[in-house]
Design an enzyme around this catalytic site. Structure first.
Site, mmCIF file in Angstrom:
data_model
loop_
_atom_site.group_PDB
_atom_site.id
_atom_site.type_symbol
_atom_site.label_atom_id
_atom_site.label_comp_id
_atom_site.label_asym_id
_atom_site.label_seq_id
_atom_site.Cartn_x
_atom_site.Cartn_y
_atom_site.Cartn_z
ATOM 1 N N LYS A 1 -0.983 6.271 -5.573
ATOM 2 C CA LYS A 1 -1.077 7.320 -6.588
ATOM 3 C C LYS A 1 -2.532 7.567 -7.022
ATOM 4 O O LYS A 1 -2.862 8.655 -7.494
ATOM 5 C CB LYS A 1 -0.200 6.996 -7.804
ATOM 6 C CG LYS A 1 1.265 6.736 -7.487
ATOM 7 C CD LYS A 1 1.882 7.798 -6.606
ATOM 8 C CE LYS A 1 3.356 7.610 -6.283
ATOM 9 N NZ LYS A 1 3.746 6.379 -5.627
ATOM 10 N N TYR B 1 17.734 3.431 -4.203
ATOM 11 C CA TYR B 1 16.355 3.333 -4.679
ATOM 12 C C TYR B 1 16.162 2.101 -5.566
ATOM 13 O O TYR B 1 16.942 1.893 -6.502
ATOM 14 C CB TYR B 1 15.993 4.598 -5.473
ATOM 15 C CG TYR B 1 14.636 4.498 -6.139
ATOM 16 C CD1 TYR B 1 13.474 4.738 -5.423
ATOM 17 C CD2 TYR B 1 14.528 4.131 -7.474
ATOM 18 C CE1 TYR B 1 12.232 4.616 -6.016
ATOM 19 C CE2 TYR B 1 13.286 4.009 -8.086
ATOM 20 C CZ TYR B 1 12.146 4.250 -7.348
ATOM 21 O OH TYR B 1 10.925 4.119 -7.946
ATOM 22 N N TYR C 1 8.996 -0.097 -2.510
ATOM 23 C CA TYR C 1 8.396 0.832 -1.535
ATOM 24 C C TYR C 1 7.859 0.117 -0.296
ATOM 25 O O TYR C 1 8.432 0.199 0.784
ATOM 26 C CB TYR C 1 7.251 1.612 -2.202
ATOM 27 C CG TYR C 1 7.659 2.469 -3.367
ATOM 28 C CD1 TYR C 1 8.184 3.737 -3.159
ATOM 29 C CD2 TYR C 1 7.519 2.026 -4.674
ATOM 30 C CE1 TYR C 1 8.556 4.539 -4.220
ATOM 31 C CE2 TYR C 1 7.889 2.827 -5.751
ATOM 32 C CZ TYR C 1 8.397 4.084 -5.510
ATOM 33 O OH TYR C 1 8.761 4.871 -6.574
HETATM 34 C C1 LIG Z 1 5.043 6.190 -4.987
HETATM 35 C C2 LIG Z 1 4.935 5.076 -4.017
HETATM 36 C C3 LIG Z 1 5.241 5.253 -2.663
HETATM 37 C C4 LIG Z 1 5.793 6.523 -2.095
HETATM 38 O O1 LIG Z 1 4.829 7.520 -2.022
HETATM 39 P P1 LIG Z 1 5.283 9.021 -2.183
HETATM 40 O O2 LIG Z 1 4.051 9.812 -2.106
HETATM 41 O O3 LIG Z 1 6.002 9.123 -3.500
HETATM 42 O O4 LIG Z 1 6.232 9.328 -1.057
HETATM 43 C C5 LIG Z 1 5.045 4.196 -1.802
HETATM 44 N N1 LIG Z 1 4.599 3.007 -2.244
HETATM 45 C C6 LIG Z 1 4.317 2.794 -3.540
HETATM 46 C C7 LIG Z 1 3.862 1.443 -3.947
HETATM 47 C C8 LIG Z 1 4.475 3.815 -4.470
HETATM 48 O O5 LIG Z 1 4.198 3.579 -5.757
#
Ligand SMILES: *Cc1c(COP(=O)(O)O)cnc(C)c1O
Length: 318
Positions: free
Chosen positions: A32, A245, A271
């Site tokens: 991010k 999720y 993630y």
């Molecule tokens: C948000 C996030 C993702 C996914 O990325 P997107 O751009 O939302 O698809 C992957 N890994 C982490 C650690 C995240 O915080």
């Protein structure tokens, strides 16, 4: 970008590398940060004094938006979507604790399925009523402007690959709100890199996610003024989402423990752990035999402590 020789040897068949976006700036790093570089610049250019965004209870995006706000002297208001009913715990560790440390101006919890844009508009109205200037950032920062962060990352990957004298046959990345995956695709196509991207979904079924990624990748390319991606460029596999999720899977636990013990690299349960579970399974199946492959580590390890009970037990069964 680093080689992962011990993980490669343990799995066999492919030469595995990792790009350490978990080590980017702002509190705790992660993907991010690259999107916020563009989004917060836009907010400042427009004279905003308050950032408003939305995410799940352990949202890395909310943590980093709050960190960016602190760095720029802005206020930050968070709308927290309880995607898994009953999962919001105000005393939770991980990112939730960091929301408190960095001083969110407000944290409002809403139920799964709430109209998130309407909830953020309500926050914006409250800021305006008090004479402030709000700036809304969509979930995950995944607008075309935010996705530019990953088009720029594609350029960085190509430059670093040249400097380090390596060529990659493929990039593997987690696919959630889709800005990372979409920006990478748009950037790689703009550079005529010819490197396919395998996305591993963390939330949605394959067809739905591939449509989301394509739409955002096309909009990002339009913003860049570069050739539009097509459906064939997008792969977003859904076999490692598990029950849903943020819900743990045995494969995720194995992946988190394996990267920690073999390479000293921390993933996260929501993630990067699930994306790595996909990479591990596909490598074992021989899908990447003979390839040199780059895993994009999107970050997330600040949430690990909130999942300690799941991660600690190696005999965990989902
Ligand atoms: C948000 C996030 C993702 C996914 O990325 P997107 O751009 O939302 O698809 C992957 N890994 C982490 C650690 C995240 O915080």
């Amino acid at each position: 970008m680093e080689a992962m020789p011990r993980l490669s040897a343990a799995l066999g068949g492919a030469e595995l590398w990792i790009k350490r976006d978990d080590l980017l700036g702002l509190a705790g790093g992660g993907n991010k940060t690259r999107k916020l570089e563009f989004l917060v610049a836009d907010a400042l250019a427009k004279g905003a004094d308050t950032l408003i965004t939305v995410g799940a209870p352990q949202s890395n995006h909310c943590r980093l938006t709050l960190a960016a706000a602190a760095r720029e002297g802005l206020d930050c208001r968070l709308v927290i979507e309880e995607r898994v009913p009953g999962s919001y715990n105000p005393d939770a560790l991980g990112n939730n604790l960091l929301f408190d440390l960095m001083g969110a101006a407000s944290i409002r919890m809403v139920k799964a399925g709430a109209d998130l844009m309407a909830e953020m508009e309500e926050e914006a109205a409250a800021v305006k009523a008090a004479g402030g200037h709000p700036y809304i950032i969509v979930g995950g920062g995944s607008s075309p402007l935010g996705a530019l962060g990953y088009a720029a990352c594609a350029q960085e990957i190509m430059a670093q690959a040249f400097d380090q004298g390596v060529n990659f046959d493929r990039i593997v990345v987690a696919s959630g709100s889709a800005g990372t995956h979409s920006g990478l695709i748009a950037g790689l196509i703009a550079l005529n890199a010819g490197i396919p991207v395998t996305g591993i979904n963390v939330r949605r079924p394959r067809a739905e996610q591939e449509a989301n990624v394509l739409k955002l990748a096309v909009a990002t390319a339009e913003l860049l003024g570069t050739p539009a991606p097509v459906a064939d460029d997008i792969v977003a596999l859904d076999q490692w989402v598990g029950p849903g999720y943020s819900l743990p899977t045995a494969e995720m636990v194995e992946a988190v423990r394996m990267l920690a013990s073999k390479e000293g690299i921390l993933l996260d349960p929501v993630y990067s752990g699930k994306a790595m579970a996909g990479l591990i399974a596909l490598t074992r199946q021989g899908a990447f035999n003979g390839e040199r492959l780059l895993f994009l580590h999107t970050g997330g390890s600040p949430s690990l402590s909130a999942f300690a009970n799941v991660l600690r037990d190696p005999a965990f069964n989902s």
